[in-house]
Design a protein around this motif. Structure first.
Motif, PDB file in Angstrom:
ATOM      1  N   ASN A  48       0.670  -1.256   0.073  1.00 14.33           N
ATOM      2  CA  ASN A  48      -0.008   0.059  -0.041  1.00 14.33           C
ATOM      3  C   ASN A  48       1.083   1.142   0.040  1.00 14.33           C
ATOM      4  O   ASN A  48       1.616   1.560   0.796  1.00 14.33           O
ATOM      5  CB  ASN A  48      -1.074   0.102   1.334  1.00 14.33           C
ATOM      6  N   SER A  68       0.102   4.542   0.076  1.00 12.77           N
ATOM      7  CA  SER A  68      -0.593   5.461   0.654  1.00 12.77           C
ATOM      8  C   SER A  68       0.402   6.395   1.509  1.00 12.77           C
ATOM      9  O   SER A  68       1.102   5.905   2.500  1.00 12.77           O
ATOM     10  CB  SER A  68      -1.632   5.130   1.565  1.00 12.77           C
ATOM     11  N   ILE A 113      -0.495  10.311  -1.954  1.00  7.78           N
ATOM     12  CA  ILE A 113      -0.942   9.013  -2.501  1.00  7.78           C
ATOM     13  C   ILE A 113      -2.151   8.567  -1.557  1.00  7.78           C
ATOM     14  O   ILE A 113      -1.864   8.460  -0.313  1.00  7.78           O
ATOM     15  CB  ILE A 113       0.111   8.087  -2.923  1.00  7.78           C
ATOM     16  N   GLU A 114      -3.278   8.300  -2.193  1.00  9.69           N
ATOM     17  CA  GLU A 114      -4.279   7.651  -1.427  1.00  9.69           C
ATOM     18  C   GLU A 114      -4.479   6.399  -2.457  1.00  9.69           C
ATOM     19  O   GLU A 114      -5.068   6.332  -3.436  1.00  9.69           O
ATOM     20  CB  GLU A 114      -5.395   8.477  -1.491  1.00  9.69           C
ATOM     21  N   HIS A 115      -4.082   5.504  -1.747  1.00  5.49           N
ATOM     22  CA  HIS A 115      -4.236   3.935  -2.319  1.00  5.49           C
ATOM     23  C   HIS A 115      -4.945   3.187  -1.586  1.00  5.49           C
ATOM     24  O   HIS A 115      -4.743   2.615  -0.525  1.00  5.49           O
ATOM     25  CB  HIS A 115      -2.740   3.539  -2.279  1.00  5.49           C
ATOM     26  N   ASP A 116      -6.175   2.612  -2.204  1.00  2.00           N
ATOM     27  CA  ASP A 116      -7.176   1.820  -1.696  1.00  2.00           C
ATOM     28  C   ASP A 116      -7.600   0.707  -2.423  1.00  2.00           C
ATOM     29  O   ASP A 116      -8.458   0.932  -3.439  1.00  2.00           O
ATOM     30  CB  ASP A 116      -8.475   2.720  -1.405  1.00  2.00           C
ATOM     31  N   TRP A 136      -6.016   4.194  -7.185  1.00  2.00           N
ATOM     32  CA  TRP A 136      -5.107   5.184  -6.855  1.00  2.00           C
ATOM     33  C   TRP A 136      -5.388   6.695  -7.182  1.00  2.00           C
ATOM     34  O   TRP A 136      -5.750   6.748  -8.103  1.00  2.00           O
ATOM     35  CB  TRP A 136      -3.875   4.834  -7.895  1.00  2.00           C
ATOM     36  N   GLU A 147      -3.373  10.430  -6.751  1.00  2.00           N
ATOM     37  CA  GLU A 147      -2.280  10.861  -6.399  1.00  2.00           C
ATOM     38  C   GLU A 147      -2.319  12.365  -6.615  1.00  2.00           C
ATOM     39  O   GLU A 147      -2.804  12.916  -7.924  1.00  2.00           O
ATOM     40  CB  GLU A 147      -1.049  10.415  -7.142  1.00  2.00           C
TER      41      GLU A 147
END
Length: 175
Positions: free
Chosen positions: A31, A33, A72-75, A79, A81
């Motif tokens: 992850n 994030s 970065i928000e990685h869920d 993605w 950015e």
């Protein structure tokens, strides 16, 4: 004018009709994030790449020394950015399932077709950008290294299928 051959660049792989689109990251996927600050002293120059993309000289010089923060928000398979510089702030949303995303090139307003996927058993997020000229392709491979303390981005610019420029950018965790 000179004619350009359009046969040299292999097209991006397309999902076959009925092919399964990944709905979840691979087991053990990283992850990404976080908030990351560019380490200019450790990173390669972006100028050769920007030149291929026809970024004007003044902008290339400004970007060469510009501070850059990426959030970065990685869920899972999504993605987002946000890139923050003194010149601009830009947010991109990328599905990581290989689906096509069309964007407008900020330099010449042409269309860029992008696809992003997990690679290397989830240890890398890879994007391929195809430019409208039909001969220019950019690959971006993102990794967390050094125990997750460093975000490393390997970018390659290909023209007619041949690598013309390559760079590594290193980002340290930011508070």
């Amino acid at each position: 004018g000179r004619r350009r051959s359009r046969t040299a660049v292999a097209p991006l792989p397309r999902a076959k009709a009925g092919a399964a689109v990944p709905v979840a990251p691979p087991a053990g996927a990283v992850n990404f994030s976080g908030k990351w600050e560019l380490d200019l002293s450790r990173s390669d120059s972006q100028e050769p790449m920007l030149k291929i993309l026809k970024v004007p000289w003044v902008a290339r010089k400004a970007l060469a020394k510009a501070k850059r923060t990426i959030i970065i928000e990685h869920d899972g398979m999504e993605w987002t950015e946000t890139i923050i510089t003194a010149i601009l702030t830009r947010t991109r949303n990328l599905p990581i399932d290989g689906s096509e995303v069309r964007e407008v090139n900020p330099v010449d307003r042409s269309t860029i077709v992008s696809r992003s996927t997990y690679e290397e058993k989830g240890q890398c997020i890879s994007s391929t950008n195809e430019y409208q000229d039909g001969i220019t392709t950019q690959t971006i491979s993102r990794y967390l290294i050094e125990g997750g303390e460093t975000y490393m981005v390997l970018t390659k610019m290909l023209v007619s299928g041949e690598v013309q420029a390559e760079s590594k950018m290193y980002y340290a965790t930011a508070s």
